[in-house]
Structures are given as structure tokens and as C-alpha cells.
Design a protein around this motif. Structure first.
Motif, PDB file in Angstrom:
ATOM      1  N   THR A 132     -12.115   0.465  79.692  1.00 43.53           N
ATOM      2  CA  THR A 132     -10.789   0.198  79.034  1.00 43.53           C
ATOM      3  C   THR A 132     -10.574  -0.646  78.123  1.00 43.53           C
ATOM      4  O   THR A 132      -9.788  -0.411  76.983  1.00 43.53           O
ATOM      5  CB  THR A 132      -9.481  -0.051  80.253  1.00 43.53           C
ATOM      6  OG1 THR A 132     -10.001  -1.429  80.922  1.00 43.53           O
ATOM      7  CG2 THR A 132      -9.856   1.135  81.178  1.00 43.53           C
ATOM      8  N   TYR A 133     -11.269  -1.987  78.225  1.00 46.11           N
ATOM      9  CA  TYR A 133     -11.065  -2.773  77.311  1.00 46.11           C
ATOM     10  C   TYR A 133     -11.679  -2.401  75.948  1.00 46.11           C
ATOM     11  O   TYR A 133     -11.051  -2.957  74.685  1.00 46.11           O
ATOM     12  CB  TYR A 133     -11.600  -4.265  77.691  1.00 46.11           C
ATOM     13  CG  TYR A 133     -11.381  -5.593  76.712  1.00 46.11           C
ATOM     14  CD1 TYR A 133     -10.126  -5.974  76.942  1.00 46.11           C
ATOM     15  CD2 TYR A 133     -12.207  -5.987  76.044  1.00 46.11           C
ATOM     16  CE1 TYR A 133      -9.889  -7.286  76.238  1.00 46.11           C
ATOM     17  CE2 TYR A 133     -12.181  -7.188  75.363  1.00 46.11           C
ATOM     18  CZ  TYR A 133     -10.942  -7.599  75.058  1.00 46.11           C
ATOM     19  OH  TYR A 133     -10.788  -8.983  74.637  1.00 46.11           O
TER      20      TYR A 133
ATOM     21  N   PHE B 200      -9.531   0.279  74.057  1.00 47.22           N
ATOM     22  CA  PHE B 200      -8.145  -0.108  73.857  1.00 47.22           C
ATOM     23  C   PHE B 200      -7.653  -0.047  72.325  1.00 47.22           C
ATOM     24  O   PHE B 200      -6.840   0.665  72.001  1.00 47.22           O
ATOM     25  CB  PHE B 200      -7.791  -1.401  74.715  1.00 47.22           C
ATOM     26  CG  PHE B 200      -6.307  -1.691  74.257  1.00 47.22           C
ATOM     27  CD1 PHE B 200      -5.302  -1.092  75.185  1.00 47.22           C
ATOM     28  CD2 PHE B 200      -6.141  -2.748  73.402  1.00 47.22           C
ATOM     29  CE1 PHE B 200      -3.880  -1.709  74.724  1.00 47.22           C
ATOM     30  CE2 PHE B 200      -4.821  -3.197  73.228  1.00 47.22           C
ATOM     31  CZ  PHE B 200      -3.734  -2.820  73.572  1.00 47.22           C
TER      32      PHE B 200
ATOM     33  N   SER C 194      -5.853   3.297  70.918  1.00 47.46           N
ATOM     34  CA  SER C 194      -4.389   2.808  70.731  1.00 47.46           C
ATOM     35  C   SER C 194      -3.998   3.091  69.149  1.00 47.46           C
ATOM     36  O   SER C 194      -2.976   3.525  68.903  1.00 47.46           O
ATOM     37  CB  SER C 194      -4.064   1.480  71.068  1.00 47.46           C
ATOM     38  OG  SER C 194      -4.304   1.403  72.591  1.00 47.46           O
TER      39      SER C 194
ATOM     40  N   TYR D 191      -2.590   4.488  76.803  1.00 45.05           N
ATOM     41  CA  TYR D 191      -3.460   3.344  75.850  1.00 45.05           C
ATOM     42  C   TYR D 191      -2.731   2.132  75.860  1.00 45.05           C
ATOM     43  O   TYR D 191      -2.668   1.148  76.407  1.00 45.05           O
ATOM     44  CB  TYR D 191      -4.084   3.960  74.964  1.00 45.05           C
ATOM     45  CG  TYR D 191      -5.328   4.888  75.464  1.00 45.05           C
ATOM     46  CD1 TYR D 191      -6.646   4.419  75.695  1.00 45.05           C
ATOM     47  CD2 TYR D 191      -5.244   6.418  75.577  1.00 45.05           C
ATOM     48  CE1 TYR D 191      -7.507   5.291  76.224  1.00 45.05           C
ATOM     49  CE2 TYR D 191      -6.101   7.326  75.891  1.00 45.05           C
ATOM     50  CZ  TYR D 191      -7.342   6.574  76.134  1.00 45.05           C
ATOM     51  OH  TYR D 191      -8.212   7.392  76.524  1.00 45.05           O
TER      52      TYR D 191
ATOM     53  N   ILE E   5      -2.885   0.296  79.545  1.00 49.44           N
ATOM     54  CA  ILE E   5      -3.825  -0.334  79.698  1.00 49.44           C
ATOM     55  C   ILE E   5      -3.442  -1.890  79.915  1.00 49.44           C
ATOM     56  O   ILE E   5      -3.727  -2.584  81.128  1.00 49.44           O
ATOM     57  CB  ILE E   5      -4.902  -0.469  78.719  1.00 49.44           C
ATOM     58  CG1 ILE E   5      -5.758   1.018  78.675  1.00 49.44           C
ATOM     59  CG2 ILE E   5      -5.911  -1.465  78.810  1.00 49.44           C
ATOM     60  CD1 ILE E   5      -6.744   1.154  77.908  1.00 49.44           C
TER      61      ILE E   5
ATOM     62  N   TYR F  53      -3.571  -4.164  83.446  1.00 55.95           N
ATOM     63  CA  TYR F  53      -4.185  -5.421  83.573  1.00 55.95           C
ATOM     64  C   TYR F  53      -3.201  -6.424  84.266  1.00 55.95           C
ATOM     65  O   TYR F  53      -3.397  -7.085  85.033  1.00 55.95           O
ATOM     66  CB  TYR F  53      -4.366  -6.201  82.279  1.00 55.95           C
ATOM     67  CG  TYR F  53      -5.718  -5.417  81.497  1.00 55.95           C
ATOM     68  CD1 TYR F  53      -6.590  -4.363  82.227  1.00 55.95           C
ATOM     69  CD2 TYR F  53      -6.116  -5.619  80.262  1.00 55.95           C
ATOM     70  CE1 TYR F  53      -7.399  -3.903  81.597  1.00 55.95           C
ATOM     71  CE2 TYR F  53      -7.123  -4.789  79.804  1.00 55.95           C
ATOM     72  CZ  TYR F  53      -7.922  -4.218  80.491  1.00 55.95           C
ATOM     73  OH  TYR F  53      -8.947  -3.433  79.806  1.00 55.95           O
TER      74      TYR F  53
ATOM     75  N   CYS G  77      -4.833  -8.468  74.345  1.00 58.18           N
ATOM     76  CA  CYS G  77      -4.509  -7.074  74.324  1.00 58.18           C
ATOM     77  C   CYS G  77      -3.447  -6.706  73.145  1.00 58.18           C
ATOM     78  O   CYS G  77      -3.604  -5.988  72.210  1.00 58.18           O
ATOM     79  CB  CYS G  77      -4.234  -6.260  75.371  1.00 58.18           C
ATOM     80  SG  CYS G  77      -5.327  -5.897  76.585  1.00 58.18           S
TER      81      CYS G  77
END
Length: 306
Positions: free
Chosen positions: A58-59, A62, A66, A120, A124, A128, A190
Motif C-alpha cells: 500500500t505504501y 500510494f 493516487s 487510494y 490508505i 494507517y 502520505c
């Protein structure tokens, strides 16, 4: 695209659905692997391993996913004349001028794009934040602080308690590099990445305004980094600040390149923004973080060996 018909819709679909499929596979395999083990410790270890890979995925995706999703909503307008000679306004995607923002196909993809916005750029960081806030007592534990303890010693004591808590091992990827006081820093990271990429596309692409806003965001985030110093290792704090300073220099170089193209700069005396020297400066800006990271690793290796 010369061999297969290809459009921005195809890129949107592939770049968003493939990570979801891969994430589902990782979680399903992790759950099955955990169920196949009899020892509870082995079950826990298998699930932690799978969930750590899920968080890493996911990181990694991202920013790219996105940005692709947000580009779907970035339409530009052009004026054109029809067959009768009257003016008409055309709205097309900035990312793909072959797609009209008023077409039925664009409307058909709009619902999918909004779902991916929730998954996204919103989903995400929200995932977190919820995980970290739910386990905040374990990630940033309360310890008996003596009056003589410095802030660094207090954080060290909290890390010792945190490292001994097995209930948060599956979230190591989100907080292990940060001091307990900055356990939410990955969420800020993020939004920093999103602000410097996906959100900038809506601000007059290629204009001085876009560069100025990007430079402003870079300076603000650099200030946050330099004041908080969130990483456990001092070398990581230094490299993070250097990397953010590199981004500031990139925006400054972009502004210089924009000014360089102005007609009044053509043939102007004392113009330093041209020639091999300026090209060398741009290359060094691009390599700055990589070179310093390599030097840091070499120095740490030599220290260990000695």
C-alpha cells in the motif's frame, strides 16, 4: 500503444485494480498460511509476515495510484470553431486529449474513479491512521518518567516497552523507524507525498503558479521535518531533511527553467542559466540524496568493521 488501442481509462484501471488484486492475494495467502499452523506463535508469525507485505504494498503504490486517480478529474478547456464558424468549448482530459470530459465514456468511468479516490488517496492514509490510533497506547506507551530523564532517554525507554509488545508486530512497518512521540508521522508522510504530486496537477500545469505552490509546500514540509526529527536514527533524520531540501532545489530549478524560456532572457548578458555548468548543477541536484546515502552507508560499514 502502437500495437494495442490504449487510453487513460486503461491506465486508470490497471494501475488501480492490480494492487487491489495483489493485496487480496497477500492477505488470503497469509490467512491460509496462519490457519495451517498449529502453534499459536507460528500462526501469529505467519499473519504478521503477510500483513507487513500488505502494508509495504500500500505504501509503494500510494503515490502513483493516487496521482493517476486524481488525474481523471483534471480537465482542461480549449476553444474551437465548428463547421459553421461559431466558437465552441472543448473539455478534454489533461492526461489524454483524445478523451472528452463531456463524453458518455467519461461519465461511465466517473463512478469507478470516485471509488478509487476512496480506496487510494483517502483510504490508505485513513487505514494507517485508524491502525495507529487504535494501538496508540502500545506504540507510544506510558512509562514512569523520572524528572532527571531527558527527552531522548524517555523515548528510548518507550521504545524498549514498544519493542517488547507482540500485539503490534504486524504494524512494525508503520512506526518502527519513528520515535514513539511521532507514531503518526507516516500519515503526514502520505499527505506530503500526495501534496507534492497528485494535488499539484490541478494548479495550472506548467505555470509559475504551480511551481510556486509546490515550492511553498516543500518549504513547509521541510520545516516540519527539521523541527520534529521523527526518526530514531540521527542519520535518517539528516537524510530525510536532505531529501526534502533536494525537492526545494528541484522546484527552484524548475522556476529557473521557466524564466530561462522567457523572450527577454534570450541573449541577455550574464545569463548563467545555460551551458554545461547549469546542466551539471541540475544533475548534481538529482543525485544529491543518492550520493549522500551511499556515503552514509559506507561510513557506517567502516565504523562497524573497525
Amino acid at each position: 500503444s502502437c500495437m494495442v488501442p490504449y487510453s487513460f481509462f486503461d491506465k486508470l484501471f490497471v494501475s488501480t485494480i492490480f494492487p487491489i488484486i495483489l493485496a487480496a492475494i497477500i492477505l488470503v495467502v497469509g490467512k491460509i498460511s496462519s490457519r495451517l499452523r498449529r502453534d499459536p506463535a507460528d500462526q501469529r508469525a505467519a499473519w504478521i509476515y503477510a500483513y507487513s507485505w500488505f502494508l509495504l504494498l500500500t505504501y509503494v503504490v500510494f503515490t502513483g495510484a493516487s496521482t493517476t486517480v486524481l488525474r481523471f478529474f483534471n480537465c482542461v478547456e480549449y476553444e474551437s470553431r465548428d463547421a459553421t464558424g461559431s466558437l465552441e468549448t472543448l473539455r478534454v482530459l489533461q492526461a489524454d486529449h483524445s478523451i472528452s470530459c463531456d463524453s458518455p465514456s467519461y461519465d461511465a468511468w466517473t463512478g469507478y474513479a470516485w471509488v478509487m479516490v476512496l480506496v487510494y488517496p483517502i483510504g490508505i492514509p485513513l487505514l494507517y491512521m485508524c491502525e495507529l490510533l487504535y494501538h496508540r497506547k502500545a506504540i507510544n506507551p506510558d512509562v514512569d518518567a523520572e524528572a532527571s530523564l531527558t527527552q531522548e532517554e524517555l523515548q528510548q525507554r518507550k521504545m524498549e516497552v514498544r519493542d517488547g509488545d507482540a500485539s503490534i508486530r504486524h504494524l512494525d512497518f508503520l512506526f518502527a523507524e519513528y520515535e514513539p512521540r511521532c507514531y503518526l508521522f507516516v500519515v503526514f508522510e502520505c499527505f506530503r507525498r500526495l501534496a507534492l504530486t497528485g494535488l499539484l496537477i490541478f494548479i495550472y500545469p506548467g505555470s509559475a503558479t504551480q511551481i510556486t505552490v509546490g515550492l511553498f509546500v516543500a518549504l513547509i514540509t521541510q520545516r516540519v521535518l527539521s523541527n520534529s526529527n521523527p526518526y530514531i536514527e540521527d542519520a535518517d533524520d539528516y537524510l530525510a531533511n536532505l531529501g526534502q531540501f533536494q525537492i526545494v532545489l528541484v522546484f527552484l530549478a524548475s522556476m529557473v527553467l521557466l524564466v530561462k524560456r522567457m523572450p527577454e532572457q534570450d541573449g541577455a548578458p550574464g545569463n548563467l542559466f545555460k551551458g554545461p555548468l547549469f546542466a551539471f548543477v541540475l544533475v548534481m541536484i538529482g543525485l544529491m540524496s543518492l550520493l549522500v546515502t551511499a556515503c552514509t552507508l559506507i561510513i557506517e560499514y567502516c565504523d562497524v568493521e573497525s
